[in-house]
Design a protein around this motif. Structure first.
Motif, PDB file in Angstrom:
ATOM      1  N   GLN A   1       0.839  -1.191   0.000  1.00 27.20           N
ATOM      2  CA  GLN A   1       0.000   0.000   0.000  1.00 27.20           C
ATOM      3  C   GLN A   1       0.880   1.249   0.000  1.00 27.20           C
ATOM      4  OE1 GLN A   1      -3.577  -0.309   0.250  1.00 27.20           O
ATOM      5  NE2 GLN A   1      -3.444   1.838  -0.378  1.00 27.20           N
ATOM      6  N   THR A   2       0.568   2.215  -0.840  1.00 23.94           N
ATOM      7  CA  THR A   2       1.262   3.513  -0.782  1.00 23.94           C
ATOM      8  C   THR A   2       0.180   4.576  -0.588  1.00 23.94           C
ATOM      9  OG1 THR A   2       1.074   4.187  -3.098  1.00 23.94           O
ATOM     10  CG2 THR A   2       2.837   2.632  -2.570  1.00 23.94           C
ATOM     11  N   PRO A   3       0.574   5.797  -0.229  1.00 25.73           N
ATOM     12  CA  PRO A   3      -0.439   6.851  -0.074  1.00 25.73           C
ATOM     13  C   PRO A   3      -1.231   7.076  -1.359  1.00 25.73           C
ATOM     14  CG  PRO A   3       1.670   7.566   0.827  1.00 25.73           C
ATOM     15  CD  PRO A   3       1.923   6.259   0.156  1.00 25.73           C
TER      16      PRO A   3
ATOM     17  N   GLY B   1      -2.076   4.750  -3.467  1.00 24.78           N
ATOM     18  CA  GLY B   1      -2.837   3.568  -3.859  1.00 24.78           C
ATOM     19  C   GLY B   1      -1.972   2.325  -3.774  1.00 24.78           C
ATOM     20  N   ARG B   2      -2.529   1.185  -4.180  1.00 24.07           N
ATOM     21  CA  ARG B   2      -1.779  -0.065  -4.078  1.00 24.07           C
ATOM     22  C   ARG B   2      -0.736  -0.168  -5.185  1.00 24.07           C
ATOM     23  NH1 ARG B   2      -6.887  -3.816  -4.117  1.00 24.07           N
ATOM     24  NH2 ARG B   2      -7.511  -2.024  -5.334  1.00 24.07           N
ATOM     25  N   GLN B   3       0.314  -0.882  -4.911  1.00 29.59           N
ATOM     26  CA  GLN B   3       1.372  -1.089  -5.896  1.00 29.59           C
ATOM     27  C   GLN B   3       1.864  -2.537  -5.818  1.00 29.59           C
ATOM     28  OE1 GLN B   3       3.912   2.294  -6.038  1.00 29.59           O
ATOM     29  NE2 GLN B   3       5.474   1.226  -7.251  1.00 29.59           N
ATOM     30  N   ALA B   4       2.428  -3.025  -6.912  1.00 26.15           N
ATOM     31  CA  ALA B   4       2.928  -4.407  -6.911  1.00 26.15           C
ATOM     32  C   ALA B   4       4.165  -4.490  -7.776  1.00 26.15           C
ATOM     33  CB  ALA B   4       1.858  -5.354  -7.441  1.00 26.15           C
TER      34      ALA B   4
END
Ligand code: IPM
Ligand code: MG
Length: 362
Positions: free
Chosen positions: A150-152, A154-157
């Motif tokens: 999770q980042t501020p 939004g989600r990241q992968a």
């Protein structure tokens, strides 16, 4: 001779097709005087349900003690929830990694009597006889980091495509060795116009080729290879590529043969020479909607067992006997649903297994 085989039927149609392959192996054993000792184990969804893990230490340990592994299929919608902690496929990936099965051989041979059961024009698929050598324990499937967070914003992968020189060199050698005993053509497939890992791959392919001057090396971009596979597939002989590219290209290539139900595979822990430890499985999946109905085509698994005889047990004559039995039964017009065409005799999983075993007996 006596051989120990770890048998992992898995999920869906896995158990049904494995039963038929074992039937054929039993006949091979009787006819040629070999003993095949079978050791059953759980993998995939059935292992999650009974043991809470897709691959138990017990199954893994048992596989390591055996001369080869025969696997059916893993997976099914029951275990598909992306939020789930474990998936059946994890068991298969862990098994490949833990057993060091870096070389996945996926031969695609179009049998003359099945030329009409493909979606492609008969003149395109006629005479196709190629083998994809897929790197199986590296690349995007295993590279680290591999995670979602999770980042501020939004989600990241991230997934990582990493390869070492050692990994690239050994898989290319498998390809060159196979090509040497075939039509002496090797297509090394990469994406060197974009990826660093592919540039390294291409350099190493060039270097390894110095030891195989009898084999013609061609570098091919993966997108171009995808096109060639349906444009002029009969031109291809051995195709060597990284894990993810190989996964995608082999599903595409399987369509040349009319049905995934026809295609075997071997996953080897070394260059095929003498007796090499390996795992053998059909390339089709668990096909849950066909399970328990005596429908699935057992030929891919039976041909996988033939590959086991050849690569892990060095029983070439026995392997050929199984392959010839499959050809003879098809020649007589017997078909499972997936390769059925007008005027042929439709049979179920068991009947197909019986017919092939009977032919092996002679
Ligand atoms: C295959 C399959 C597997 C893979 C899945 C089931 C993890 O698609 O063997 O090609 O992606 O390797
Ligand atoms: Mg696949």
């Amino acid at each position: 001779m006596e051989f120990n085989i770890a048998v992992l039927p898995g999920d869906g149609v896995g158990p049904e097709v494995i039963t038929e392959a074992l039937k054929v192996l039993q006949t091979v054993g009787e006819k040629f005087g070999h003993g095949f000792r079978l050791h059953d184990g759980l993998i995939g969804g059935v292992a999650i349900d009974t043991l809470g893990t897709a691959l138990s230490d017990e199954t893994l340990g048992m596989c390591k003690e055996c001369d080869a592994v025969l696997l059916g299929a893993v997976g099914g919608s029951k275990w598909d929830d992306p939020q789930a902690k474990i998936h059946p496929e994890d068991g298969l990936l862990a098994l490949r990694k833990e057993l060091g099965l870096f070389a996945n051989l996926r031969p695609v041979k179009v049998f003359p009597m099945l030329v009409d059961s493909t979606n492609l024009k008969p003149e395109v698929v006629r005479g196709v006889d190629l083998v994809v050598v897929r790197e199986l324990t590296g690349g995007l499937y295993f590279g680290q980091p591999k995670k979602q967070w999770q980042t501020p914003e939004g989600r990241q992968a991230v997934d990582t495509l990493a390869y070492s020189e050692v990994e690239i060199e050994r898989i290319l050698k498998v390809g060159f060795e196979l090509a040497r005993n075939r039509r002496k053509k090797l297509a090394s497939v990469d994406k060197a116009n974009v990826l660093q890992s592919s540039r390294l791959w291409r350099q190493i392919a060039q270097e390894v080729s110095a030891d195989y001057l009898d084999v013609e090396l061609q570098h091919m971009l993966v997108d171009s290879c995808a096109m060639r596979l349906i444009q002029r597939p009969a031109d291809l002989d051995v195709v060597v590529t990284e894990n993810m590219f190989g996964d995608i290209l082999t599903d595409e290539a399987s369509m040349l043969a009319g049905s995934m139900g026809m295609l075997p595979s071997a996953s080897l822990a070394g260059i095929p020479r003498g007796k090499t430890f390996g795992m053998y499985e059909p390339i089709h999946g668990s096909a849950p909607s066909r399970a328990g109905q005596n429908m699935a085509n057992p030929i891919a698994t039976i041909l996988s067992a033939a590959m086991m005889l050849r690569y892990s047990f060095a029983l070439e004559a026995e392997a050929t006997a199984v392959e010839n039995a499959v050809l003879a039964v098809l020649e007589q017009g017997y078909r499972t649903y997936d390769i059925m065409s007008e005027g042929k005799v439709r049979v179920g999983t068991k009947e197909m297994g019986d017919l092939i075993a009977q032919k092996v007996k002679g």
